[in-house]
Design a protein around this motif. Structure first.
Motif, PDB file in Angstrom:
ATOM      1  N   SER A 102       3.263   1.977  19.575  1.00  5.47           N
ATOM      2  CA  SER A 102       4.379   2.309  20.476  1.00  5.47           C
ATOM      3  C   SER A 102       4.099   3.597  21.243  1.00  5.47           C
ATOM      4  O   SER A 102       4.443   3.700  22.424  1.00  5.47           O
ATOM      5  N   GLN A 103       3.470   4.563  20.611  1.00 10.22           N
ATOM      6  CA  GLN A 103       3.136   5.808  21.295  1.00 10.22           C
ATOM      7  C   GLN A 103       2.105   5.574  22.392  1.00 10.22           C
ATOM      8  O   GLN A 103       2.223   6.110  23.504  1.00 10.22           O
ATOM      9  N   ILE A 104       1.099   4.765  22.097  1.00 12.82           N
ATOM     10  CA  ILE A 104       0.079   4.443  23.106  1.00 12.82           C
ATOM     11  C   ILE A 104       0.695   3.670  24.256  1.00 12.82           C
ATOM     12  O   ILE A 104       0.428   3.957  25.431  1.00 12.82           O
ATOM     13  N   ASN A 105       1.540   2.694  23.952  1.00 18.54           N
ATOM     14  CA  ASN A 105       2.186   1.920  25.004  1.00 18.54           C
ATOM     15  C   ASN A 105       3.033   2.815  25.909  1.00 18.54           C
ATOM     16  O   ASN A 105       2.987   2.695  27.133  1.00 18.54           O
ATOM     17  N   GLU A 119       2.211   8.947  10.726  1.00 22.44           N
ATOM     18  CA  GLU A 119       0.762   9.011  10.889  1.00 22.44           C
ATOM     19  C   GLU A 119       0.042   7.818  10.285  1.00 22.44           C
ATOM     20  O   GLU A 119      -1.069   7.491  10.682  1.00 22.44           O
ATOM     21  N   ASN A 120       0.650   7.176   9.311  1.00 25.13           N
ATOM     22  CA  ASN A 120       0.022   6.054   8.622  1.00 25.13           C
ATOM     23  C   ASN A 120       0.573   4.698   9.038  1.00 25.13           C
ATOM     24  O   ASN A 120       0.170   3.678   8.486  1.00 25.13           O
ATOM     25  N   TRP A 121       1.471   4.680   9.961  1.00 25.22           N
ATOM     26  CA  TRP A 121       2.140   3.446  10.365  1.00 25.22           C
ATOM     27  C   TRP A 121       1.546   2.958  11.688  1.00 25.22           C
ATOM     28  O   TRP A 121       1.793   3.555  12.734  1.00 25.22           O
ATOM     29  N   PRO A 122       0.758   1.893  11.707  1.00 22.67           N
ATOM     30  CA  PRO A 122       0.117   1.446  12.946  1.00 22.67           C
ATOM     31  C   PRO A 122       1.086   1.180  14.095  1.00 22.67           C
ATOM     32  O   PRO A 122       0.760   1.440  15.256  1.00 22.67           O
ATOM     33  N   PHE A 123       2.285   0.679  13.776  1.00 26.60           N
ATOM     34  CA  PHE A 123       3.244   0.408  14.851  1.00 26.60           C
ATOM     35  C   PHE A 123       3.691   1.692  15.554  1.00 26.60           C
ATOM     36  O   PHE A 123       4.047   1.658  16.735  1.00 26.60           O
ATOM     37  N   TYR A 124       3.688   2.785  14.841  1.00 28.06           N
ATOM     38  CA  TYR A 124       3.995   4.085  15.473  1.00 28.06           C
ATOM     39  C   TYR A 124       2.963   4.361  16.561  1.00 28.06           C
ATOM     40  O   TYR A 124       3.312   4.689  17.696  1.00 28.06           O
ATOM     41  N   ASN A 141       0.863  -1.173   0.000  1.00 30.74           N
ATOM     42  CA  ASN A 141       0.000   0.000   0.000  1.00 30.74           C
ATOM     43  C   ASN A 141       0.897   1.219   0.000  1.00 30.74           C
ATOM     44  O   ASN A 141       1.713   1.393   0.899  1.00 30.74           O
ATOM     45  N   SER A 142       0.741   2.081  -0.978  1.00 28.62           N
ATOM     46  CA  SER A 142       1.647   3.219  -1.131  1.00 28.62           C
ATOM     47  C   SER A 142       1.611   4.173   0.060  1.00 28.62           C
ATOM     48  O   SER A 142       2.594   4.838   0.330  1.00 28.62           O
ATOM     49  N   ARG A 143       0.513   4.237   0.794  1.00 26.83           N
ATOM     50  CA  ARG A 143       0.491   5.163   1.931  1.00 26.83           C
ATOM     51  C   ARG A 143       1.461   4.735   3.025  1.00 26.83           C
ATOM     52  O   ARG A 143       1.901   5.531   3.823  1.00 26.83           O
ATOM     53  N   TYR A 144       1.815   3.444   3.085  1.00 29.06           N
ATOM     54  CA  TYR A 144       2.786   2.970   4.066  1.00 29.06           C
ATOM     55  C   TYR A 144       4.221   3.162   3.585  1.00 29.06           C
ATOM     56  O   TYR A 144       5.148   3.046   4.357  1.00 29.06           O
ATOM     57  N   ASP A 145       4.372   3.436   2.302  1.00 28.54           N
ATOM     58  CA  ASP A 145       5.702   3.610   1.731  1.00 28.54           C
ATOM     59  C   ASP A 145       6.092   5.077   1.589  1.00 28.54           C
ATOM     60  O   ASP A 145       7.226   5.382   1.267  1.00 28.54           O
ATOM     61  N   SER A 146       5.176   5.975   1.846  1.00 27.62           N
ATOM     62  CA  SER A 146       5.421   7.395   1.648  1.00 27.62           C
ATOM     63  C   SER A 146       6.153   7.994   2.846  1.00 27.62           C
ATOM     64  O   SER A 146       5.608   8.032   3.947  1.00 27.62           O
ATOM     65  N   PRO A 147       7.380   8.488   2.650  1.00 27.55           N
ATOM     66  CA  PRO A 147       8.118   9.080   3.762  1.00 27.55           C
ATOM     67  C   PRO A 147       7.453  10.327   4.331  1.00 27.55           C
ATOM     68  O   PRO A 147       7.618  10.649   5.492  1.00 27.55           O
ATOM     69  N   ALA A 148       6.649  11.008   3.533  1.00 25.12           N
ATOM     70  CA  ALA A 148       6.031  12.252   3.986  1.00 25.12           C
ATOM     71  C   ALA A 148       5.042  12.023   5.127  1.00 25.12           C
ATOM     72  O   ALA A 148       4.854  12.890   5.971  1.00 25.12           O
TER      73      ALA A 148
END
Length: 151
Positions: free
Chosen positions: A22-25, A14-19, A3-10
């Motif tokens: 980790s922030q919630i944890n 915000e689009n990376w669930p693991f982010y 999915n291109s939204r997961y590959d976009s550095p910009a």
């Protein structure tokens, strides 16, 4: 899944669930630690206590797994809890090589005090979600965890 939204550095964060996971944890751990510190409990002890709450006796390895901590860390935590009278240990009736751990009355009372703090965080964090949404979130996270453990 490509999915291109997961590959976009910009917009990677915000689009990376693991982010978000980790922030919630980190936010949950910080908030919980501030609240349970008043009861003399740290996060590793909290995790061990909650693991033991659901099962009367658990091996140190099982506590490590349930509490998402390394075995050597969990061993040290259990030793400190034993010294503080929060847990007792026994040799497993099924396997004499395994040490099992159980909360003492003192440990369970402390766990109950700390659980009030955790419940406060839960109630305030998820107050705008329905039970169905919480169930869906739990099912989704459980599914991701199962897949990760197979990798």
């Amino acid at each position: 899944m490509t999915n291109s939204r997961y590959d976009s550095p910009a917009h990677l964060k915000e689009n990376w669930p693991f982010y978000w996971i980790s922030q919630i944890n980190a936010a949950y751990s910080d908030a919980l630690e501030r609240r349970i510190k008043l009861h003399g409990i740290d996060i590793p002890r909290w995790r061990a206590m909650m693991s033991l709450y659901e099962d009367k006796y658990l091996s140190v390895s099982e506590i490590a797994q349930y509490s998402a901590q390394k075995l050597n860390t969990t061993t040290k935590v259990i030793q400190r809890m034993l010294n503080d009278g929060l847990v007792t240990t026994r040799i497993s009736p099924q396997d004499g090589r395994v040490t099992e751990v159980c909360l003492t009355e003192k440990g369970d009372n402390l766990r109950k005090e700390a659980f009030v703090e955790a419940r406060y965080l839960f109630d305030n964090s998820f107050s705008e979600l329905t039970q169905e949404e919480i169930d869906t979130l739990n099912a989704t996270l459980s599914s991701v965890l199962k897949k990760l453990r197979k990798l």
